[in-house]
Scaffold this motif. Structure first.
Motif, short mmCIF file in Angstrom:
data_model
loop_
_atom_site.label_atom_id
_atom_site.label_comp_id
_atom_site.label_asym_id
_atom_site.label_seq_id
_atom_site.Cartn_x
_atom_site.Cartn_y
_atom_site.Cartn_z
N VAL A 21 0.78 -1.24 0.06
CA VAL A 21 -0.18 -0.03 0.00
C VAL A 21 0.95 1.21 -0.11
N ARG A 22 0.50 2.33 -1.01
CA ARG A 22 1.24 3.56 -1.08
C ARG A 22 0.36 4.54 -1.58
N PRO A 23 -0.38 5.11 -0.72
CA PRO A 23 -1.38 6.37 -1.11
C PRO A 23 -0.35 7.41 -1.36
N ILE A 24 -1.00 8.50 -2.34
CA ILE A 24 -0.17 9.86 -2.39
C ILE A 24 -0.89 10.85 -1.69
N HIS A 25 -0.44 11.62 -0.85
CA HIS A 25 -0.95 12.76 -0.21
C HIS A 25 -0.71 14.06 -0.74
N PHE A 26 -1.39 14.89 -1.44
CA PHE A 26 -1.22 15.99 -1.84
C PHE A 26 -1.43 17.11 -0.77
N THR A 27 -0.11 18.03 -0.89
CA THR A 27 -0.39 19.12 0.27
C THR A 27 0.68 20.25 0.04
N SER A 28 0.19 21.32 0.66
CA SER A 28 1.21 22.58 0.29
C SER A 28 2.22 22.59 1.67
N ARG A 29 2.05 21.71 2.69
CA ARG A 29 2.53 21.62 4.02
C ARG A 29 3.48 20.39 4.12
N LEU A 30 4.30 20.37 3.38
CA LEU A 30 5.34 19.13 3.33
C LEU A 30 6.10 19.21 4.76
N ASP A 31 6.34 20.17 5.15
CA ASP A 31 7.30 20.13 6.36
C ASP A 31 6.35 19.77 7.55
N GLU A 32 5.26 20.36 7.48
CA GLU A 32 4.17 20.02 8.80
C GLU A 32 4.17 18.42 8.87
N TRP A 33 3.66 17.90 7.51
CA TRP A 33 3.44 16.35 7.22
C TRP A 33 4.82 15.66 7.83
N GLU A 34 5.77 16.17 7.44
CA GLU A 34 6.96 15.29 7.81
C GLU A 34 7.31 15.15 9.29
N ARG A 35 7.12 16.18 9.84
CA ARG A 35 7.19 16.35 11.28
C ARG A 35 6.36 15.12 12.04
N LEU A 36 4.92 15.38 11.56
CA LEU A 36 4.02 14.25 11.96
C LEU A 36 4.38 12.95 11.70
N LEU A 37 4.88 12.63 10.59
CA LEU A 37 5.05 11.33 9.99
C LEU A 37 6.22 10.80 10.78
N HIS A 68 -7.39 10.65 17.27
CA HIS A 68 -7.59 11.77 16.40
C HIS A 68 -6.33 12.73 16.49
N VAL A 69 -5.70 12.93 15.39
CA VAL A 69 -4.53 13.69 15.59
C VAL A 69 -4.95 15.10 14.92
N ALA A 70 -4.17 16.26 15.14
CA ALA A 70 -4.53 17.37 14.50
C ALA A 70 -3.91 17.14 13.04
N ASN A 71 -4.72 17.48 12.06
CA ASN A 71 -4.30 17.40 10.51
C ASN A 71 -3.29 18.50 10.25
N PRO A 72 -1.95 17.83 9.57
CA PRO A 72 -1.05 18.95 9.32
C PRO A 72 -1.55 20.20 8.33
N ASP A 73 -2.76 19.55 7.47
CA ASP A 73 -3.23 20.49 6.52
C ASP A 73 -4.04 21.53 6.98
N ALA A 74 -4.56 21.61 8.24
CA ALA A 74 -5.24 22.86 8.91
C ALA A 74 -4.14 23.72 9.37
N ASP A 75 -4.51 24.93 8.47
CA ASP A 75 -3.49 25.92 8.65
C ASP A 75 -4.17 27.13 9.31
N GLY A 76 -5.40 27.01 9.99
CA GLY A 76 -5.99 27.77 10.30
C GLY A 76 -7.00 28.85 9.67
N THR A 77 -6.89 28.78 8.25
CA THR A 77 -7.84 29.20 7.47
C THR A 77 -8.79 28.00 6.63
#
Length: 261
Positions: free
Chosen positions: A4-20, A237-246
């Motif tokens: 399994v290897r999903p692809i997640h599209f995001t403008s917040r690569l660094d935030e996702w890397e920190r969580l992963l 339930h973990v805060a989603n790195p894509d949530a940027d306040g907007t």
């Protein structure tokens, strides 16, 4: 070989890397717009997209296979054996933007890619030996016809699991929606959840280790995490790195692996 290897599209690569990284995943590919992370079971790719784009915060279902031609042959053969008036699963070898691939299309028109696999650092087809062995990547397929979707996953070689779990960034309501999960031979979990309209994909994780220790580890790393119970299965339930306040994004789900039996 199936992983399994999903692809997640995001403008917040660094935030996702920190969580992963906090989850215990290991980065195996680091390019300007593409990063890959191995779990103990399964793999996740991050693809950069511009903030506010339609793709930002979305996930594509995806798998990796050892031999594209053999995978396509077996999948087409299994799809041709389906007894359905709508047609069975198809598999087409294509040249995608990133190279050779195989497009799997279900009877309802939902499609996903199977890409050539690369070996882990120890030479195996499984996850990275440096990753947390308890963590598994879950690719979720929300389908109007969940039964047909499940058959497609059988056709690609996924193995039905005796006890389904719960995962998905869009959320599976375990009290009202049917779901079925499958194990990939070389790592990761595929899950079908009931949806409406055109099929869509989601992302989640499953954990077989000390669930409380995982929650504490995430909180110590600065991630917001809360334990809920879905169909008697504890779920973080973990805060989603894509949530940027907007923009509103549902939390990421990490389910405790259900006990067999």
């Amino acid at each position: 070989m199936l992983r399994v290897r999903p692809i997640h599209f995001t403008s917040r690569l660094d935030e996702w890397e920190r969580l992963l990284t906090s989850l215990g995943m290991v980065k195996t590919v680091d390019e300007p717009t593409w990063r890959e992370f191995d779990a103990g079971s399964g793999r996740l790719a991050l693809h950069f997209t511009e903030q506010g784009s339609a793709a930002d915060g979305t996930t594509s279902l995806g798998v990796e296979v050892g031999d594209l031609k053999e995978f396509a042959r077996r999948t087409k053969e299994a799809g041709a054996a389906e007894s359905t008036t709508a047609g069975g699963t198809t598999a087409e070898l294509i040249e995608a933007d990133h190279g050779p691939s195989c497009r799997v299309t279900a009877a309802d028109g939902f499609s996903f890619l199977a890409d050539p696999a690369s070996r882990a650092s120890d030479g195996s087809w499984s996850g990275s030996p440096e990753a947390d062995p308890g963590l598994a990547v879950v690719g979720v397929w929300f389908a109007e016809d969940a039964v047909a979707a499940a058959q497609t996953l059988r056709n690609i070689g996924a193995r039905p699991r005796p006890v389904p779990g719960t995962a998905g960034d869009a959320g599976i309501d375990s009290d009202t929606a049917e779901s079925e999960s499958f194990a990939a031979k070389n790592g990761g979990i595929l899950m079908v959840g009931a949806g409406t309209g055109t099929g869509s994909a989601g992302l989640g994780f499953e954990y077989t280790g000390d669930f409380d220790a995982l929650r504490e580890r995430l909180e110590e790393a600065g991630h917001e995490a809360a334990v809920l119970e879905e169909a008697l299965i504890p779920t973080l339930h973990v805060a989603n790195p894509d949530a940027d306040g907007t923009a509103a994004h549902p939390p990421l789900w990490i389910s405790a692996a259900p006990a067999a039996g």
